[in-house]
Design a protein around this motif. Structure first.
Motif, PDB file in Angstrom:
ATOM      1  N   GLU A 198      -6.340   3.234   1.486  1.00  8.37           N
ATOM      2  CA  GLU A 198      -6.436   1.909   2.112  1.00  8.37           C
ATOM      3  C   GLU A 198      -7.885   1.460   2.275  1.00  8.37           C
ATOM      4  O   GLU A 198      -8.217   0.297   2.050  1.00  8.37           O
ATOM      5  CB  GLU A 198      -5.736   1.910   3.464  1.00  8.37           C
ATOM      6  N   SER A 231      -5.372  -1.832  -7.621  1.00  8.72           N
ATOM      7  CA  SER A 231      -5.819  -1.905  -6.234  1.00  8.72           C
ATOM      8  C   SER A 231      -5.745  -3.337  -5.728  1.00  8.72           C
ATOM      9  O   SER A 231      -5.839  -4.295  -6.507  1.00  8.72           O
ATOM     10  CB  SER A 231      -7.259  -1.393  -6.086  1.00  8.72           C
ATOM     11  N   ARG A 232      -5.603  -3.471  -4.418  1.00  7.96           N
ATOM     12  CA  ARG A 232      -5.523  -4.811  -3.830  1.00  7.96           C
ATOM     13  C   ARG A 232      -6.813  -5.585  -4.064  1.00  7.96           C
ATOM     14  O   ARG A 232      -6.791  -6.798  -4.294  1.00  7.96           O
ATOM     15  CB  ARG A 232      -5.215  -4.723  -2.340  1.00  7.96           C
ATOM     16  N   TYR A 233      -7.966  -4.874  -4.005  1.00  7.42           N
ATOM     17  CA  TYR A 233      -9.238  -5.556  -4.204  1.00  7.42           C
ATOM     18  C   TYR A 233      -9.401  -5.988  -5.647  1.00  7.42           C
ATOM     19  O   TYR A 233     -10.009  -7.019  -5.937  1.00  7.42           O
ATOM     20  CB  TYR A 233     -10.383  -4.633  -3.780  1.00  7.42           C
ATOM     21  N   GLN A 240      -7.261  -9.126  -6.236  1.00  2.00           N
ATOM     22  CA  GLN A 240      -7.923 -10.240  -5.566  1.00  2.00           C
ATOM     23  C   GLN A 240      -9.109 -10.734  -6.390  1.00  2.00           C
ATOM     24  O   GLN A 240      -9.341 -11.945  -6.511  1.00  2.00           O
ATOM     25  CB  GLN A 240      -8.385  -9.817  -4.167  1.00  2.00           C
ATOM     26  N   SER A 293      -1.062   2.593  -4.862  1.00  2.00           N
ATOM     27  CA  SER A 293      -0.982   1.348  -4.100  1.00  2.00           C
ATOM     28  C   SER A 293       0.456   0.865  -3.964  1.00  2.00           C
ATOM     29  O   SER A 293       1.168   0.761  -4.969  1.00  2.00           O
ATOM     30  CB  SER A 293      -1.795   0.236  -4.788  1.00  2.00           C
ATOM     31  N   TRP A 327       0.781  -4.561  -1.727  1.00  4.79           N
ATOM     32  CA  TRP A 327      -0.655  -4.793  -1.734  1.00  4.79           C
ATOM     33  C   TRP A 327      -1.094  -5.602  -2.951  1.00  4.79           C
ATOM     34  O   TRP A 327      -2.148  -6.240  -2.928  1.00  4.79           O
ATOM     35  CB  TRP A 327      -1.402  -3.467  -1.757  1.00  4.79           C
ATOM     36  N   LEU A 328      -0.321  -5.548  -4.022  1.00  2.81           N
ATOM     37  CA  LEU A 328      -0.724  -6.166  -5.283  1.00  2.81           C
ATOM     38  C   LEU A 328      -0.071  -7.519  -5.518  1.00  2.81           C
ATOM     39  O   LEU A 328      -0.552  -8.302  -6.338  1.00  2.81           O
ATOM     40  CB  LEU A 328      -0.374  -5.224  -6.449  1.00  2.81           C
TER      41      LEU A 328
END
Length: 223
Positions: A45, A171-173, A176, A193, A197-198
């Protein structure tokens, strides 16, 4: 309606090489040594997909000035020690072969440094597939994910408009950053993940790398 996909940008860790569990274990080990107790879920996370600079800033905030250098050194010692069990993500070789057969260009854009990718991609036999088309947030300048800089840099270097690019991330980042760059995101849910989150706009979720070529082809057909 968006046009056809002309370039596929792959993240490295967790997308091409199955390294995220090794990375998380290394973070947990170093955290225990330096006084920041972490679980694997915590490491995922907090750190997964983040640049070295961003991780370092979190370490300094938690542990004080200078701790980031110690953390980075010990992290890479632990991470590289775990590479003897590193493998390519299941199905990714088949996916890359299918994209190459279809004439769809690819590149790599990762938060990790070039030396790290030389080791991980080299260990799994994937480095030569991308040599000369590998971009690093750690070494090539610009802000790390979730900022769009790295993906925009990869598009500029390869000569493609952002709207013609698809990004494959876990990954979420990363997703984004892809959205912020104006690119279509493909969120791989077969790793650490959670799918939640995605998920988001302009993002296709999938759980098997073998499905990726068909999804990319469908996007081009729909356009």
């Amino acid at each position: 309606m968006p046009g056809p996909i002309e370039l596929v940008i792959f993240d490295c860790d967790g997308v091409l090489v199955d390294s995220e569990r090794i990375a998380a274990a290394a973070q947990v080990t170093v955290g225990a040594e330096l006084g920041w107790p972490l679980t694997e879920a915590d490491a995922v996370e907090l750190f997964m997909g983040k640049s070295q600079e961003s991780v370092g800033a979190m370490v300094v905030e938690r542990l004080g000035p200078g701790a980031d250098e110690t953390w980075r050194t010990r992290y890479y010692e632990e991470f590289y020690a775990g590479l003897d069990r590193l493998e390519a993500v299941p199905g990714v070789v088949e996916a890359l072969d299918a994209l190459a057969a279809a004439g769809l260009p690819t590149c790599v854009a990762s938060s990790g440094g070039h030396e790290r990718m030389r080791r991980t991609l080299g260990r799994t036999g994937l480095y030569d597939r991308f040599a000369g088309r590998i971009y690093s947030a750690a070494d090539d300048g610009g802000r790390g994910k979730p900022a769009p800089d790295l993906f925009l840099h990869a598009a500029r270097q390869t000569g493609y408009a952002p709207g013609a690019c698809a990004v494959v991330e876990d990954s979420r980042y990363g997703v984004q950053a892809a959205r912020a760059a104006g690119m279509r995101a493909y969120g791989f849910t077969g790793g650490l993940s959670p799918a939640s989150w995605l998920a988001g706009p302009d993002t296709v979720l999938f759980d098997d790398m073998r499905k990726l070529p068909v999804l990319l082809e469908a996007a081009g057909t729909a356009a």
